[in-house]
Design a protein around this motif. Structure first.
Motif, short mmCIF file in Angstrom:
data_model
loop_
_atom_site.label_atom_id
_atom_site.label_comp_id
_atom_site.label_asym_id
_atom_site.label_seq_id
_atom_site.Cartn_x
_atom_site.Cartn_y
_atom_site.Cartn_z
N MET A 1 0.84 -1.21 0.00
CA MET A 1 0.00 0.00 0.00
C MET A 1 0.87 1.25 0.00
N THR A 2 1.71 1.37 -1.00
CA THR A 2 2.57 2.55 -1.04
C THR A 2 2.01 3.59 -1.99
N ARG A 3 0.88 3.27 -2.63
CA ARG A 3 0.34 4.21 -3.62
C ARG A 3 -0.15 5.48 -2.93
N THR A 4 0.29 6.60 -3.45
CA THR A 4 -0.09 7.87 -2.84
C THR A 4 -1.49 8.26 -3.32
N PRO A 5 -2.38 8.64 -2.39
CA PRO A 5 -3.72 9.07 -2.83
C PRO A 5 -3.60 10.40 -3.60
N PRO A 6 -4.48 10.61 -4.59
CA PRO A 6 -4.38 11.86 -5.35
C PRO A 6 -4.66 13.08 -4.46
N VAL A 7 -4.04 14.17 -4.81
CA VAL A 7 -4.25 15.41 -4.05
C VAL A 7 -5.49 16.09 -4.62
N THR A 8 -6.43 16.42 -3.74
CA THR A 8 -7.67 17.05 -4.21
C THR A 8 -7.45 18.55 -4.43
N ASP A 9 -8.36 19.14 -5.19
CA ASP A 9 -8.30 20.59 -5.40
C ASP A 9 -8.35 21.32 -4.07
N GLU A 10 -9.18 20.77 -3.19
CA GLU A 10 -9.35 21.42 -1.88
C GLU A 10 -8.01 21.46 -1.13
N GLU B 1 2.40 19.85 9.77
CA GLU B 1 2.35 18.42 9.47
C GLU B 1 1.62 18.15 8.14
N ASP B 2 0.41 18.72 8.01
CA ASP B 2 -0.36 18.54 6.77
C ASP B 2 0.38 19.12 5.59
N PHE B 3 1.00 20.26 5.83
CA PHE B 3 1.74 20.95 4.78
C PHE B 3 2.83 20.03 4.22
N ASP B 4 3.62 19.45 5.13
CA ASP B 4 4.71 18.56 4.71
C ASP B 4 4.16 17.32 4.01
N HIS B 5 3.04 16.82 4.57
CA HIS B 5 2.43 15.62 4.02
C HIS B 5 1.98 15.87 2.57
N ILE B 6 1.29 16.98 2.36
CA ILE B 6 0.80 17.28 1.02
C ILE B 6 1.98 17.54 0.09
N SER C 1 4.83 16.24 0.11
CA SER C 1 5.47 15.00 -0.34
C SER C 1 4.61 14.30 -1.40
N ARG C 2 3.27 14.43 -1.23
CA ARG C 2 2.40 13.83 -2.25
C ARG C 2 2.43 14.62 -3.55
N LEU C 3 2.60 15.93 -3.46
CA LEU C 3 2.69 16.75 -4.66
C LEU C 3 3.87 16.32 -5.53
N ALA C 4 4.93 15.92 -4.85
CA ALA C 4 6.14 15.55 -5.57
C ALA C 4 5.92 14.32 -6.44
N ALA C 5 4.85 13.55 -6.09
CA ALA C 5 4.59 12.32 -6.83
C ALA C 5 4.14 12.59 -8.27
N ASP C 6 3.53 13.74 -8.50
CA ASP C 6 3.05 14.02 -9.86
C ASP C 6 3.39 15.47 -10.22
N PRO C 7 4.21 15.65 -11.24
CA PRO C 7 4.64 17.01 -11.61
C PRO C 7 3.47 17.92 -12.00
N GLY D 1 7.81 20.08 -19.35
CA GLY D 1 8.92 20.80 -18.70
C GLY D 1 8.49 21.33 -17.35
N LEU D 2 8.38 20.47 -16.37
CA LEU D 2 7.83 20.88 -15.09
C LEU D 2 8.91 21.27 -14.11
N GLY D 3 8.62 22.27 -13.38
CA GLY D 3 9.60 22.71 -12.39
C GLY D 3 9.35 22.05 -11.05
N ARG D 4 10.06 22.50 -10.07
CA ARG D 4 9.86 21.98 -8.73
C ARG D 4 8.65 22.65 -8.11
N VAL D 5 8.12 22.01 -7.09
CA VAL D 5 6.96 22.60 -6.41
C VAL D 5 7.41 23.85 -5.66
#
Lengths: 263, 177
Positions: free
Chosen positions: A1-10, A23-28, A30-36, B164-168
């Motif tokens: 279960m390593t799949r990251t849940p998608p980040v919602t618009d909210e 905490e939430d900020f860091d958590h999100i 890290s998930r943002l990094a999963a998809d450019p 061409g995506l940048g960093r967050v």
């Protein structure tokens, strides 16, 4: 279960708004990094924010048009003189006309309105007269006082002579109010004195001194008429009222300072 | 500060919001004047149960909605679902958006989205405050914000999956003052 849940618009909106806990900020993050695509969205949204602020912020720095401040000032003047009167709804011009008409008949009608609204008796008249004098002169832009504080000696001599008692304007610097000057105003008992003070915010208060005392010094009394409030009292020779549209505790502090200095 | 003084102190913010919402100086100031007249005529009904500025914004927004109902503006308001991505401009990955383009794009947002986006972005209101002022649930506000941002993105011709995506970028937490 390593799949990251998608980040919602909210979540993205909250992330962008900076309202998340660390905490939430860091958590999100890290998930943002999963998809450019997320980072592109956040970058684009913050550009939108910057653009909207650049476009529309400057309006708030502009001088406010006079027609807008006039709405407030007319109401202020009217409320001061006619606490019981509510302006009827109608077109803007009807309302403005109503205010202007009230201002024109103000002095006489307002005096009677106050006299009826407030408790009968000398003390009631004192507060009423003081508030009436306050309302009449604090709205003055060009001639709020007749003799300015720069000529304080002359002011003291003049008012003492007219009242028949030595009178010196008290110092309210501790409350942030500085003497602007004073003038003679009529009262039932003859000439009364009105001192006006203002603070750094441009708020004005007045001290009204009338030539009628009580057999003994009276306690502070409080009166209120619309936004205008007054603490008033009497000593053997004179009656005093501190009047202003400032918070009651601030006004009480000023009144106490006056009491201490005038006794 | 008296209620009247507080109302007066809010005029610059009301003007800023009205100008961004209405996009015409005279009509925006008419709206603010209308709002102020209603506020001073009714300030005895304000019970002090919340920030005075929120009450003023509510009056302004309701007044604007009334006027919109009476004289709807010409129909270039489009739901985002009906939009297709416009051709991307060259250099669309610039750090800054073309302000004129954003201004034009705002004109095409439906009012409910514009109201929501401007309260948060321009007036720095929190999501809860903005939802309260607009009298909508927070979830509705969030979806309006997301739709507004997506529509702006399309209207300014910046496709949502650019190469061409940048960093967050880490948003500045103190930005929304």
């Amino acid at each position: 279960m390593t799949r990251t849940p998608p980040v919602t618009d909210e979540e993205l909106l909250a992330y962008l708004d900076g309202v998340l806990s660390v905490e939430d900020f860091d958590h999100i993050q890290s998930r943002l990094a999963a998809d450019p695509a997320y980072s592109a969205t956040v970058a684009e949204w913050s550009r939108q924010t910057a653009a909207l602020q650049a476009l529309y912020q400057p309006v708030a720095k502009e001088q406010v048009p006079e027609r807008l401040t006039r709405v407030i000032h007319l109401t202020e003047a009217n409320a001061a003189m006619h606490p019981g009167v509510r302006i009827a709804s109608g077109s803007r011009w009807q309302r403005v006309a109503a205010v202007v008409a009230l201002l024109c008949v103000g002095t006489a009608a307002g005096w009677f309105a106050h006299a009826m609204l407030l408790a009968p008796g000398v003390a009631g008249n004192l507060a009423s007269d003081a508030m009436q004098a306050h309302a009449t002169y604090v709205v003055e832009v060009l001639h709020p006082v007749e003799v300015a504080a720069s000529e304080q000696k002359q002011l003291e001599t003049w008012l003492s002579k007219r009242l028949g008692h030595t009178i010196r304007p008290p110092d309210f610097a501790a409350s942030g109010f500085v003497l602007m000057g004073g003038r003679v105003v009529p009262s039932d008992q003859g000439a009364a004195a009105l001192f006006m003070y203002d603070n750094a915010q441009g708020q004005r208060i007045t001290l009204y001194v009338a030539p009628q005392g009580a057999s003994a010094t009276t306690a502070f009394q409080f009166a209120k008429s619309g936004p205008i409030q007054s603490f008033y009292w009497m000593d053997r020779d004179l009656s005093y009222a501190v009047v202003g549209a400032i918070p009651r505790d601030d006004l009480r502090r000023v009144a106490l300072a006056a009491y201490d200095q005038l006794i | 500060m008296t209620v009247l003084h507080q109302i007066e102190a809010s005029i610059p913010a009301l003007r800023r919001y009205a100008h961004a919402l209405v996009r015409d100086r005279d009509r925006a100031d008419d709206l603010v004047q209308d709002c102020l007249e209603r506020a001073v005529a009714n300030c005895h009904t304000w019970r002090g149960d919340g920030p005075l500025q929120a009450w003023l914004f509510r009056i302004l927004i309701n007044r604007h909605r009334d006027l919109q109902r009476r004289t709807p503006s010409p129909g270039h308001l489009v739901a985002v679902e009906d939009l297709r991505a416009e051709p991307s401009h060259s250099g669309s990955q610039d750090c800054h958006l073309d302000l004129r383009e954003v201004h034009e794009a705002m004109a095409r947002l439906p009012y409910d989205q514009r109201e929501a986006l401007l309260l948060v972005v321009l007036e720095g209101k929190s999501f809860d405050e903005a939802a309260d002022m607009l009298d909508i649930p927070k979830g509705t506000l969030m979806s309006r914000l997301a739709r507004a941002r997506a529509a702006l993105r399309i209207l300014t011709g910046r496709p949502s999956n650019p190469p061409g995506l940048g960093r967050v970028p880490v948003p500045n937490r103190s930005q929304q003052s």
